[in-house]
Design a protein around this motif. Sequence first.
Motif, short mmCIF file in Angstrom:
data_model
loop_
_atom_site.label_atom_id
_atom_site.label_comp_id
_atom_site.label_asym_id
_atom_site.label_seq_id
_atom_site.Cartn_x
_atom_site.Cartn_y
_atom_site.Cartn_z
N LEU B 147 2.17 -2.69 -2.35
CA LEU B 147 1.95 -1.83 -3.56
C LEU B 147 1.16 -2.84 -4.31
O LEU B 147 1.30 -3.93 -4.42
N PRO B 149 0.06 -2.61 -7.92
CA PRO B 149 0.19 -1.99 -9.16
C PRO B 149 -0.82 -2.51 -10.43
O PRO B 149 -1.08 -3.51 -10.35
N TYR B 161 9.74 0.28 -5.43
CA TYR B 161 9.49 -0.92 -4.38
C TYR B 161 10.43 -2.29 -4.42
O TYR B 161 11.02 -2.52 -3.30
N ILE B 169 4.33 -6.94 -3.02
CA ILE B 169 3.99 -6.30 -4.09
C ILE B 169 2.86 -7.17 -4.70
O ILE B 169 3.42 -8.54 -4.76
N TRP B 427 -0.39 1.07 2.29
CA TRP B 427 -0.89 0.59 0.92
C TRP B 427 -0.73 1.75 -0.14
O TRP B 427 -1.15 2.84 0.04
N THR B 428 -0.35 1.34 -1.39
CA THR B 428 -0.42 2.18 -2.59
C THR B 428 -1.12 1.39 -3.71
O THR B 428 -0.78 0.19 -3.95
N TRP B 430 -2.16 1.92 -7.25
CA TRP B 430 -1.74 2.59 -8.46
C TRP B 430 -2.58 2.23 -9.72
O TRP B 430 -1.86 0.99 -10.28
N THR B 515 6.13 9.74 -9.26
CA THR B 515 6.86 8.88 -8.46
C THR B 515 8.34 9.51 -8.16
O THR B 515 8.52 9.32 -6.85
#
Lengths: 243, 764
Positions: B147, B149, B161, B169, B427-428, B430, B515
């Motif tokens: 992630l 973010p 997460y 992260i 992968w995210t 955000w 989410t």
Amino acid sequence: MAKYGMVFDLDKCIGCHACVMACRAEWELPADKSRCWVKPIGPENTPYGLASTFYIGLCNQCEEPSCVKECPTTATYKADNGAVLVNKELCIGCGNCIIACPYGARYINEIDKKVDKCTFCEGRIQRGEQPACVKTCPTNARIFGDLENKNSAVYKKVYEEGAVPIATARVNLHPNVFYLGKERDIHLIADSYAPAKNDVSISNQLWRIFSPLVVGGASASIIAAFIAFANQIRKGEQTEEDE
Amino acid sequence: MGRKIARRDFLKYSSLLAATPFLDIATLRTFKKGPPDRVGTESVDTVTSVCEMCFWRCLIVGKVKNGRLVKLEGNPKSPSNGEKLCARGNAGIQLLYDPDRLKYPLKRIGKRGEGKWARISWEEAINTIAENMKRVKEKYGIQSLALFPHNASARYIMKFYEAIGSESITEPSIYQCRGNRDIGYKLTFGTPPGSPERIDLANTKLMLFHGTHLGENVHLSQCMEWIRGLGNGAKSIVVDPRFSTAASKADIWLGIRPGTDTALILAWINYLITNNLYDRDFVSRYCTGFEKLKEAVKHATLKWAERITDITAEKIKKAADLMAKHMPQVAVHPGRHSTWYGVGDTQRHRAMAILTAILGAYGKKGTLFLETQLPIQLGQSPCTLETEDEKKGELLREKWPYNLPGTPPSDLIEATISGKPYPIKAWTLWGQNLLETTPNPKRTIEAIQQLDFLLVVDVIPTPAALYADIILPEQTYLERYDVAFTYTNTLTPYISVRQPIVKPLYESKDPYWITKNIVEKMGYKECFPYNDIKENIEESLAPFGLSIEKINATGGVVTFPGEPYADSSNPLKFDTPSGKVELYSESMKEKGLDPVPRFELPEQAPKGFIRLVYGRSPLHTMSRTQNNAWLHNNAPENELWMNDKLARQIGVKNGEYLELENQDGVRSNKSIKVKVTPGIRPDCVFTQALYGSPVKMLSKAYNSGVADNPLFTKIIKDPLVGTVGMRVNFVRFIKNGKVLDMPEMISLPSQLKSAYAERREING
């Protein structure tokens, strides 16, 4: 009646452009237009040392405004409170005043095709509010108030602390907007943005007045231009004090 | 740091608040009047909220006419920004009404990076995301879900997460920004300097700006305090290779040789100690390791520093004498963006912290002040999951002596490419523009091409979105509830809440909804128990006896008494191993690190190249405001600051356009306009960062100006934290297809040169 003026404290300006954006929002201006500006200058060497500042400005609301004289329809006038205003009903968008202004303070707003400029936030100031640019200015670099009131902050800045207008011996329209700052910063602005005289030629005047007739052909503008022209002939030179 | 407010005081205070709503509504009414020549005469409604044009979180008031946002202003009730807003804050309207916004969920139908999309339903989008994430997790394990973010809206997905136990992260906004600084201060004072930095500029006698170009970065309330402080008669010293806005207002400008900052600070420390010009009381009461510090810096004489920094010994002394004169009312700004040279970044900020300590410039008026602890932390959605008991094995971040939350971004990118020590397959991103925030975007794209799945959630299409499998449109900060914010790094602490000013446009959704739907589809039903985001915020406020309604009734903010300065009831405490300010760090020594910072010369320009440094435009928040019509129109392209003597020598004129090519042969996306000025040293050139977006869907930002980040291909990591230095890249100029000869304008002193050559030989 108050006589409004503005003082820019260059020591406080950080060039953030909040004033430009607040003006654009307040008056719902086109996305690329604003009635005030911020122009970074420098770093450059000056006789007083290395300097860098921001030329912040808006209509100087001059005592002897060249724009008023050049307006063929009396749309542009000097209001009692010192501001130079445009009566949009009378404005034909000829652009004479844009040429006449040595500070570049006017432009044609493409939304209504009329000339647009700073009014010191007409409406807001009548309600006792600060102009939008002054209200948002993070560092209070912009000071607005009554130049005839000895207790006002602008009076003190101009008559006690020595704020100066941007003018030259040749072109001095007696601005009501003043600058306070280090010698080197004032020097930079005066050096880069000294006002130059722009004469509106007679042929240009005539062409601009009659161009709506020739080009546009819209009945409204024909009538407006005609009335305006007739008005100007009738009123002759005494246009400034009307309204 | 700081004493907690007694719960009793707090309750007393909240009952006072309950009694005042009428007053505040009356004040708010004044907002309702519009200017007379506006089109129409409809009444204007006002809503208070929190800005997100950058990370500073100023309080705002939105004026709405017929459902349309017409103006944003500062909230006069804000203890920080009051009725003031910067250009970006004022221009937030243009983010909301940006025609290039992400409007609907999209599915990639072309190749990654090609930019071909099909509109899909939210249901299809959520199903696809949940299926892919579940599949990747089951096949490769928890760590394979990474992630990236950014911003408050990513807090919910971060919670998830964390709850499932992913360590993959990373927040580039910490790692590639202020992370080194935070560690440097933590190692010294036991606590980072906070965001906003707890620096009392308005009430100080002397400001030292070293590693911040305040003014060009409009961190609003800090700029306000800086100018207020100068107006009150404070002096200021600015250390910068460039005559910045801050330098133009300073009493002393020290145009330092890039990369030699630590030498300057060590010389100051040595000079102040040797001449008994330090705060003996503060040092003896609160510090440890003074004698060892004294010994470790005794080589750092003024003459030594003069040779290294290219600042005269006389000027260095003048600045130090000014500090001694005003001590302890000296505001040593801790800096912010600190990933400069890789080598020595954390130690540089530790040196600044040590300087702060020996000046006694801590916990007092006009210095680095204390954080006020609120009686309770705002509650968050609990998200307690029974995570699979998975053996984590070696974690990527464990190779670094000190950690920020999560894993360094460049480590995650490399691990994604190599699959070691564990595969990273989904992968995210955000709100995180990874291709423009982290150096060497080409390498990041290589990593993306290895992924099974890439999800991007954002407001506008970022360069990384071009590679996404699914893109989700998030609501802008003006359309959504978000979280309630506590502000404890201010003289007056307060709480405020981000809430919608207008109804959401298109099919955009809020972060809680997105989410919750993804996570529940994956089978985690218990993570987000509330029906919607508003209910979640209400739950977080309830422990304070607060609610959104109560905050709104008091003008959108609730303030608390602050305790920024130490006194007998609020004594200084230091969360370090020794419980004291560590001028010499035993714990660092144990890890084999320099217990007192040592100067190390960073990477130097190869022959024929010049160092490229970068900073901010006051109109932009890095890349994310580049497509904002109002901001773009006033700052459409960046420029390259070039020293006038250098320009003359190579025959470049002011306003000319040049192409750039870096040391690895990477060319700039287009030519950049040159600004010739005596206000920069001849051994570096400067530009405003993150222009020249590669995204065609961004009609304003696309290819407007020159992108600096793709030119940062050299990766040099801080050995303490693993962050990547971004000022170790060098360019040469190309004019009409011809490479210009680059003269060496200021040469390094011979000792430094040979030491540097030796180190290069050792390190390869």
